[in-house]
Design a protein around this motif. Structure first.
Motif, short mmCIF file in Angstrom:
data_model
loop_
_atom_site.label_atom_id
_atom_site.label_comp_id
_atom_site.label_asym_id
_atom_site.label_seq_id
_atom_site.Cartn_x
_atom_site.Cartn_y
_atom_site.Cartn_z
N VAL A 75 55.06 -40.10 56.49
CA VAL A 75 54.41 -41.35 56.15
C VAL A 75 54.30 -42.26 57.57
O VAL A 75 53.33 -42.56 58.06
CB VAL A 75 54.81 -42.29 55.05
N THR A 76 55.42 -42.32 58.28
CA THR A 76 55.79 -42.82 59.50
C THR A 76 54.82 -42.23 60.46
O THR A 76 54.36 -43.12 61.16
CB THR A 76 57.29 -42.65 59.74
N LEU A 77 54.73 -40.95 60.64
CA LEU A 77 53.94 -40.30 61.57
C LEU A 77 52.55 -40.82 61.37
O LEU A 77 51.87 -40.87 62.26
CB LEU A 77 54.01 -38.80 61.56
N VAL A 78 52.08 -40.56 60.14
CA VAL A 78 50.73 -40.91 59.75
C VAL A 78 50.33 -42.63 59.97
O VAL A 78 49.31 -42.74 60.75
CB VAL A 78 50.31 -40.79 58.36
N ALA A 79 51.25 -43.18 59.68
CA ALA A 79 50.97 -44.95 59.96
C ALA A 79 50.98 -45.29 61.41
O ALA A 79 50.12 -45.66 62.11
CB ALA A 79 51.85 -45.65 59.19
N THR A 80 52.11 -44.56 62.07
CA THR A 80 52.09 -44.81 63.60
C THR A 80 51.13 -44.28 64.28
O THR A 80 50.53 -44.75 65.28
CB THR A 80 53.54 -44.35 63.99
N GLY A 81 50.80 -42.88 64.07
CA GLY A 81 49.77 -42.38 64.70
C GLY A 81 48.13 -42.96 64.57
O GLY A 81 47.41 -43.12 65.26
N ALA A 82 48.10 -43.57 63.32
CA ALA A 82 46.88 -44.23 62.99
C ALA A 82 46.77 -45.53 63.89
O ALA A 82 45.87 -45.91 64.37
CB ALA A 82 46.63 -44.67 61.57
N LEU A 83 48.05 -46.23 63.88
CA LEU A 83 47.83 -47.44 64.78
C LEU A 83 47.37 -47.01 66.23
O LEU A 83 46.79 -47.75 67.01
CB LEU A 83 49.40 -48.07 64.64
N ILE A 84 48.26 -46.10 66.90
CA ILE A 84 48.03 -45.66 68.26
C ILE A 84 46.62 -45.40 68.50
O ILE A 84 45.81 -45.50 69.40
CB ILE A 84 48.95 -44.52 68.48
N LEU A 85 45.95 -44.55 67.53
CA LEU A 85 44.52 -44.12 67.42
C LEU A 85 43.67 -45.51 67.65
O LEU A 85 42.63 -45.68 68.23
CB LEU A 85 44.01 -43.29 66.42
N ILE A 86 44.01 -46.55 66.61
CA ILE A 86 43.30 -47.55 66.71
C ILE A 86 43.41 -48.42 68.16
O ILE A 86 42.26 -48.91 68.55
CB ILE A 86 43.47 -48.81 65.50
N CYS A 87 44.59 -48.33 68.63
CA CYS A 87 44.68 -49.12 69.96
C CYS A 87 43.84 -48.35 70.95
O CYS A 87 43.23 -49.17 71.89
CB CYS A 87 46.29 -48.86 70.29
#
Length: 321
Positions: free
Chosen positions: A120-132
């Motif tokens: 869950v952490t990898l998905v959430a953090t990865g999504a935030l990085i992608l948005i950035c």
């Protein structure tokens, strides 16, 4: 800080406009509450989320210091020792991060088929990085488009002797809100003149230098900011003089651009009673929610304040192709 570097919407920069988090505290609190509700208070998941992201942050910080110190390795006697320290710190943080990801993300999925807090952490953090990265790409694309406007308007021809007369307060005046010298400000100036051909006899340029937690490094930084803003305003004044218009510039330094500009406009109105205020705004062919989210509403916010005070303000569009 990320907003100043165009990794987050620019209006996020105002969350810490007074050199300390203000509305940012509310944003972080709401985000923390959302994480708590999503995990239903599962401490194991929350600890995993914390440990992965904190060592990701540590790793990036160490790598950043290593990258910063590498070009300076031969300039100071302590530079090589610091490089060794940052290298060791980077290796340790990356090692801990890798082990944590494997133990909490990869191994449970491979061996037990369970999707725990690590994934869950990898998905959430990865999504935030992608948005950035998407946000940063959008801003860089806009800068590229505006550069075309800068190139088009950089060579405006002028004829005759520059008009360096002092603006007459009794005459109709166009007060133009500008930032750094560039195509957007020049385009706004030309549109303001075209707004009422032959009506305005003076041009006034207004700008606000914003001191925030991202660029505040002491009194010297504030003075550098002032010099940079004054240099940009001088270029606008010079251009207006070369076009035959008496011009003058006013600058205010503070922590809130809208508030500083409002005070500046109120003072200008006292000196130039016949002034009309102009500001520029980027306009896209297809106005999407994404565009409205990423581009700050400084002009509209200031317009609402000035209209409440009885001051006329016009927002002129600048088309972005």
């Amino acid at each position: 800080n990320m907003a100043h570097d165009s990794w987050m919407p620019h209006w996020f920069a105002n969350l810490s406009e007074r050199l300390a988090t203000h509305n940012g505290i509310l944003l972080m609190g709401i985000s923390a509450l959302a994480a708590l509700l999503f995990t239903r208070g599962d401490v194991t998941t929350l600890v995993i989320m914390y440990s992965i992201n904190v060592f990701l942050t540590f790793s990036l910080s160490m790598i950043g210091m290593l990258r910063h110190g590498w070009p300076l390795r031969n300039e100071a006697p302590e530079a090589r020792k610091r490089l060794a320290l940052f290298s060791l710190g980077s290796a340790m943080c990356l090692c801990i991060l890798g082990i944590t990801i494997y133990e909490k993300c990869v191994r449970p999925v491979v061996e037990d088929g369970e999707f725990g807090g690590g994934l869950v952490t990898l998905v959430a953090t990865g999504a935030l990085i992608l948005i950035c990265f998407v946000i940063n790409w959008h801003y860089r694309n806009i800068v590229t488009r505006i550069k075309r406007l800068d190139e088009t308007l950089s060579g405006i021809p002028s004829y005759g002797t520059p008009n360096t007369a002092v603006p007459d307060p009794s005459q109709p005046t166009a007060a133009i809100l500008v930032g750094g010298y560039g195509g957007l400000g020049v385009h706004t100036m030309l549109n303001a003149i075209r707004f009422a051909p032959g009506h305005f006899k003076n041009l006034i340029f207004l700008s606000a230098g914003v001191v925030d937690s991202g660029n505040f490094k002491g009194a010297d930084a504030v003075e550098d900011l002032r010099k940079h803003c004054e240099s940009s305003l001088d270029r606008y004044v010079d251009l207006a003089n070369r076009l035959g218009m008496p011009a003058k510039a006013y600058l205010s330094i503070g922590t809130d651009a809208v508030e500083e500009l409002e005070h500046l406009c109120l003072e200008i109105q006292k000196q130039f009673p016949k002034a009309i205020f102009f500001a520029g705004k980027l306009v896209f062919q297809k106005d999407t929610f994404f565009d409205r989210l990423l581009h700050n509403q400084t002009a509209q916010s200031l317009q609402r304040r000035l209209q409440w005070s009885g001051l006329p303000m016009v927002i002129l569009p600048t088309r972005v192709r």
